[in-house]
Structures are given as C-alpha cells and as structure tokens.
Write an enzyme that holds these catalytic residues in place. Sequence first.
Site, PDB file in Angstrom:
ATOM      1  N   ASP A  81     -27.127  10.654  -4.582  1.00 19.78           N
ATOM      2  CA  ASP A  81     -26.680  11.605  -5.595  1.00 19.78           C
ATOM      3  C   ASP A  81     -26.831  11.056  -7.023  1.00 19.78           C
ATOM      4  OD1 ASP A  81     -25.413  13.895  -6.630  1.00 19.78           O
ATOM      5  OD2 ASP A  81     -23.436  12.935  -6.503  1.00 19.78           O
ATOM      6  N   ASN A 139     -23.995   1.534   0.528  1.00 21.13           N
ATOM      7  CA  ASN A 139     -23.116   2.660   0.232  1.00 21.13           C
ATOM      8  C   ASN A 139     -23.402   3.804   1.196  1.00 21.13           C
ATOM      9  OD1 ASN A 139     -21.196   4.159  -1.674  1.00 21.13           O
ATOM     10  ND2 ASN A 139     -22.949   5.548  -1.572  1.00 21.13           N
ATOM     11  N   GLU A 140     -22.345   4.271   1.828  1.00 19.79           N
ATOM     12  CA  GLU A 140     -22.377   5.439   2.704  1.00 19.79           C
ATOM     13  C   GLU A 140     -23.574   5.453   3.655  1.00 19.79           C
ATOM     14  OE1 GLU A 140     -21.622   9.104   0.662  1.00 19.79           O
ATOM     15  OE2 GLU A 140     -19.586   8.484   0.151  1.00 19.79           O
ATOM     16  N   ASN A 194     -14.922   5.957   0.864  1.00 19.83           N
ATOM     17  CA  ASN A 194     -15.077   7.019  -0.143  1.00 19.83           C
ATOM     18  C   ASN A 194     -14.481   8.304   0.425  1.00 19.83           C
ATOM     19  OD1 ASN A 194     -16.585   5.133  -1.516  1.00 19.83           O
ATOM     20  ND2 ASN A 194     -18.568   6.081  -1.089  1.00 19.83           N
ATOM     21  N   TYR A 234     -13.026  12.520  -0.424  1.00 19.32           N
ATOM     22  CA  TYR A 234     -12.947  13.671  -1.339  1.00 19.32           C
ATOM     23  C   TYR A 234     -12.184  14.842  -0.726  1.00 19.32           C
ATOM     24  CZ  TYR A 234     -16.417  11.153  -4.091  1.00 19.32           C
ATOM     25  OH  TYR A 234     -17.069  10.208  -4.852  1.00 19.32           O
ATOM     26  N   TYR A 267     -14.573  18.305  -1.557  1.00 19.25           N
ATOM     27  CA  TYR A 267     -15.613  18.818  -0.654  1.00 19.25           C
ATOM     28  C   TYR A 267     -15.004  19.452   0.592  1.00 19.25           C
ATOM     29  CZ  TYR A 267     -19.016  16.291  -3.475  1.00 19.25           C
ATOM     30  OH  TYR A 267     -19.786  15.839  -4.508  1.00 19.25           O
ATOM     31  N   GLU A 302     -14.226   5.379  -3.754  1.00 17.78           N
ATOM     32  CA  GLU A 302     -14.596   6.628  -4.446  1.00 17.78           C
ATOM     33  C   GLU A 302     -13.559   7.685  -4.153  1.00 17.78           C
ATOM     34  OE1 GLU A 302     -18.522   8.285  -3.965  1.00 17.78           O
ATOM     35  OE2 GLU A 302     -19.477   6.310  -4.049  1.00 17.78           O
ATOM     36  N   TRP A 357     -14.311   7.662  -8.793  1.00 17.17           N
ATOM     37  CA  TRP A 357     -15.691   8.118  -8.935  1.00 17.17           C
ATOM     38  C   TRP A 357     -15.713   9.211  -9.974  1.00 17.17           C
ATOM     39  CZ3 TRP A 357     -19.892   5.766  -7.606  1.00 17.17           C
ATOM     40  CH2 TRP A 357     -21.124   6.447  -7.695  1.00 17.17           C
ATOM     41  N   LYS A 400     -18.095  14.114 -12.251  1.00 13.25           N
ATOM     42  CA  LYS A 400     -16.862  13.427 -11.842  1.00 13.25           C
ATOM     43  C   LYS A 400     -16.488  12.297 -12.805  1.00 13.25           C
ATOM     44  CE  LYS A 400     -17.161  14.721  -7.000  1.00 13.25           C
ATOM     45  NZ  LYS A 400     -18.580  15.146  -6.943  1.00 13.25           N
TER      46      LYS A 400
HETATM   47  C1  BDP Z   1     -20.390  10.022  -2.532  1.00  5.59           C
HETATM   48  C2  BDP Z   1     -21.532   9.136  -2.999  1.00  5.59           C
HETATM   49  C3  BDP Z   1     -21.784   9.233  -4.497  1.00  5.59           C
HETATM   50  C4  BDP Z   1     -21.722  10.674  -4.948  1.00  5.59           C
HETATM   51  C5  BDP Z   1     -20.331  11.222  -4.655  1.00  5.59           C
HETATM   52  C6  BDP Z   1     -20.174  12.684  -5.102  1.00  5.59           C
HETATM   53  O1  BDP Z   1     -21.324   7.782  -2.653  1.00  5.59           O
HETATM   54  O2  BDP Z   1     -23.029   8.650  -4.805  1.00  5.59           O
HETATM   55  O3  BDP Z   1     -22.052  10.844  -6.290  1.00  5.59           O
HETATM   56  O4  BDP Z   1     -20.126  11.171  -3.269  1.00  5.59           O
HETATM   57  O5  BDP Z   1     -20.486  13.558  -4.301  1.00  5.59           O
HETATM   58  O6  BDP Z   1     -20.738  10.539  -1.300  1.00  5.59           O
HETATM   59  O7  BDP Z   1     -19.775  12.926  -6.225  1.00  5.59           O
END
Ligand code: BDP
Length: 577
Positions: A165, A396-397, A447, A449, A453, A485, A530, A550
């Site tokens: 991303d 990462n991820e 990470n 959200y 999401y 994150e 993040w 973000k």
């Molecule tokens: C995570 C990723 C990061 C993205 C973030 C997002 O590690 O690179 O920018 O989500 O969706 O999955 O903002």
Amino acid sequence: MLYPIRNEYRQYLDLSGFWNFQIDPENRGRSEMWHSGLDHPRPIAVPASWNGQFDDYRDFLGPAWYQTNFDLPWGWENKQVFIRCNSINYLADIWLNGQKLGNHEGGHLPFIFDLSEHIKSRNNNLIIRVDGQLASDRVPPGNITGSELDFFPSHSENFPQTQFDFFPYCGIHRPVILYIKPKEAFEDITVITGLEGDKGLVRVAVDPDHSQFRATLEGPEQTYTTRGEGEVRFTIPQPHLWGPESPYLYNLLVEMLSGEKVIDAYSLPVGIRTISVQGNQLLLNDKPIYLKGFGRHEDFPVSGRGFNPPVAIKDFSLMKWIGANSFRTSHYPYAEQVMSLADQRGFLVIDETPAVGLFFNTDGLDRRLALCKQYLRELILRDKNHPSVIAWSLANEPHSTRPEAKSFFQELYNLGVSLDATRPFTLVSCMGVAEESFKFLDFMCLNRYFGWYQESGQIERGSQFLSAELDLLYEKFQKPLILTEFGADAVPGQHALPPEMFSEEFQTVFIEAYIQVLRSKPYVIGEHIWNFADFKTSQGITRMGGYNFKGIFTRNRRPKLAAHRLRDIWTKESEEI
Ligand code: BDP
C-alpha cells in the site's frame, strides 16, 4: 559496511545533482547500446524518484537510463576508486566508459563496485539502467495474478498493481558516491556494547581481522585508548548510556597500524546501550521501556522516495514534539542518514527489510527466500553499528497462510541470529494467532484495524475485538507484543460530530480507544500508530486521490487534530488516557 568518509586517508565525491535521463519503454536500450550514451535525454535530479519529477512519467516504472560525467578529483590518480550506490529501486545495471561494472537487485540497500580498471582522468561516462517494474518474482512483489490475490483482493484493481500500500516510486533514491581508501584499509568495523554492573563495555572488531590497530574512544570527561590485533575491548566506569532521554554518543577513532605508522583511519559514533527481551518486557539498559511512535514512509511531494534532508530533519522535530520515542522503517530500510539522525536524537528503531506482501506459493519460493536472505544480510551489515536499531523486522504482513511460511522465516531468523546475536528479531503480522513464526521470534508485532476495515465506524466494538485478540495471542505465544499499526484515515479538514469515518475527530477517538486497550495489557510493550504522515499510494477505490490518509500529520507535515491529542498522551506520561 562502512559509509564513505573524508579524512587524511579517505576521500569521497558525492555525485548528487542533475543527471541525464531517458526512458526505455520498449526495452531497446541494451541492444541499441545506450550504455555508451543516450541520444535524447532530459535532465533529472539525483537523488529523487522520477515519478514525482515528470508528470508524463508518473506511472512509468521502467526501464529507464541515467547518465552523468565526472572528472577524476585531484589526488585520486593511481588509487583504487569505488562507486557506492545507496539506493536504486529496483534493478540497477551500471557501466563506466561503456564497460559493464555489474548489477544489483533490491531497491533500498547499498552496493559497491570497483571502478579502477575503467576509470580515466577526464570525462568519465557513468550510465545506470534502472528497472522498477512490478513483478511476482521480485521482493516486494507486484502484478500478481491468480490465487494469491484472494488474500488481499482490495489491491488487485489498483493501478499500478502493487502488492503493498504505497506508491512504487522508482529511480536513484539516495546519493551515488565515488570514494577512495588506502590499499590496506579497514573493510568493516563492528562495535558491540554492553553493561557489567555499573561499567560500560565496548567491543571493537575489525576486518581484516589480522589488522594491527589502535582504537580511541572519546567521552565527555575522558578519552580511552587501546591497541590490539583484530579486536579490542574497553571498560568504561560510569558510562554515559545511550537512550531516548539522553542519546549520548562517544566518538570512536580506529587507526590501522603498520609498525608505528598509521595507514588508515575511520571514525564513527558509539552509543553504549543494551537491548533485550525478558519475560513480558523490553529492556533498554536493563530497564523496561515502552515504545511510543509510528510506522512511517519515505515519501514527500515531488522528491517521492528520494532522500530529502530537510524533510528528514523536520520529521525528527515533529516526532520529538509529539513525544514519540520510536519508529519502524516500514516497509523497507531507510536512508543511512536517517539512521544516524535516530542515533543523535535518541529514537528506538525497528529496522525492517523490504519484504512486504510476501506470499508462499511453492512456485518461486526459493528465489523469494534467497532475495530475503540477501536483503537481511545487507541490512544487518549496513546498520549493525547504530545504537538506535533495537530490533530487526523480517517482513511486513506476510501472507502466512501456508505451512511453508514458518520454515521460510525460521531460515531467515537463523541467518539473522548468526549475523547479529545482540538484538531481538520479529516480524510484523496481520495473521493473528495463525502466525506460527511467533513461536520462535523474540517478540510479536501485530497490525490491526478493527473499527476501520472491519466493524467499520464502530470504535467501541473494534476495541473490544482488539482486546480479545491480544489476549488470545498472548495466551498462545506467551511473548510481549507491539501493536505496530493501528489508525484511521482522516482527510485533512474533514470534521464530524459525533465522529464519523474519515474525519479528524474519528481518527482521534479511534487512536485514544486503542491506546486505552493497549495500556491495559501488561504484555504490550509498545504502540506504533499508522502512519506518521499521509503518503502516496497506487490509485484504487479505497485510496482517495491516490493517498493513504492515516497520517497524524498531513503529507506536508501539518498536524491533524489527533497530533495534539497524542502529544497530550505521550508527553504527559500519565497512565490515565
Ligand atoms: C497495513 C499495511 C500498510 C497499509 C495499512 C493501511 O501494513 O502498509 O498502509 O495496512 O491499510 O495492512 O492503511
């Protein structure tokens, strides 16, 4: 790996400036011998991404050719001359005076070639072909088709089609440097520091390891000198320890000796500190430390991913202002100058390889592993002497849905520990309890959200999900955890009461709620929001204007509402949120 310096024995020439540039969309350059010269170039700034400099090349990812001329500096005749490219994304092929010097894969780590054989005193013609195209067999990968897209369908329609991303900026991103060093010279220096009671220990090892040398460590009150072969040790009574509150740096001078004659010298700053994970805690200088900070990007208008010194300085000032003590080099190694600033300003850095968006289909897996090993080796070699680096992040991820993922990371971990046994290793996961590599890694990075999401718009429900998942993770792996994150997009100037997604209020409340959960878990050792600043991405339906919003600061480094709230939380140091 030693950064070029200037002293009585060493010298360098930074080739930053305006170069010539020509894109090669039909890939004719090789057969048409562009390595001897470009027929209709335009000027370009180096270092900087080409995508931000030229509107017509914004989405062009290569190949493209760079050219510059230079004369040999006075005093460099009959010396061995090297070229060091600090970061070229992604493939680089290099020619001098029509002769191929070599090539390098990987966009964010330095590489060196010996130019001596082909160099002239006047009008040297340096040509670099750069290819930043996205491909499934590169790391990080892009343009992936087939089953792997199921994992992150949101990226599949993006343009350019990255598997990550952030915008796939290309070009010569950091300085290209020519340098000379003596015939017999230090190839490498490794500094390891420790504590024994109230004494500081500094071990200095040199390569070649049979070198006779003298080491001088200069502190605020006293200067220590010792000599030896290959390795020396200092014991410092009552040392000034390095840490976020007081990032004291000693100056180390290492001189190579031939009898009593000095034949090479190199100096570097040294922070005396220890770092370890014990039980649920991260210990800096044997005391628990809690990380507060950000995932970041190297990203700015026009210069793109190119090294931008004023922005680097500004970012450190803003991170100090807001009360952060840490950041992660998401999702690739940052400029060496940035790592030096972190040393000077006392930031604790999780140093990440460029392995973002990894997947584990057996097709091509060996190549991906070989590349990840190369990057890890190059990263540790480059950054091992920075006191700011407190941990290495292997990825990462990664899409660790297949059993192959665990053995992949086990191999990387084993390699890492063989190169640096003094720092913990981790990886940054979005898989939760399914991330089997947490079994052998030193601490967990996650990470999350929920409320963005998933459970969109429902912050309270999101934080309940977070709380439950953190406990499950801890129950399974019994390791401390950093939430590397969490955050919400806030379009600058968008306001809503009650808070609503994409408003500055929503971002602020979201972050407060997450921090409250994190601070209630004794095994959580850090919070990284993040992102530090808004940044450029590919275009796609979840990225308005091709940006990820973000950021706590805008892309121009202005504070959003959340920046002020975070400053309250992070500078007041109270447990109450
Ligand atoms: C995570 C990723 C990061 C993205 C973030 C997002 O590690 O690179 O920018 O989500 O969706 O999955 O903002």
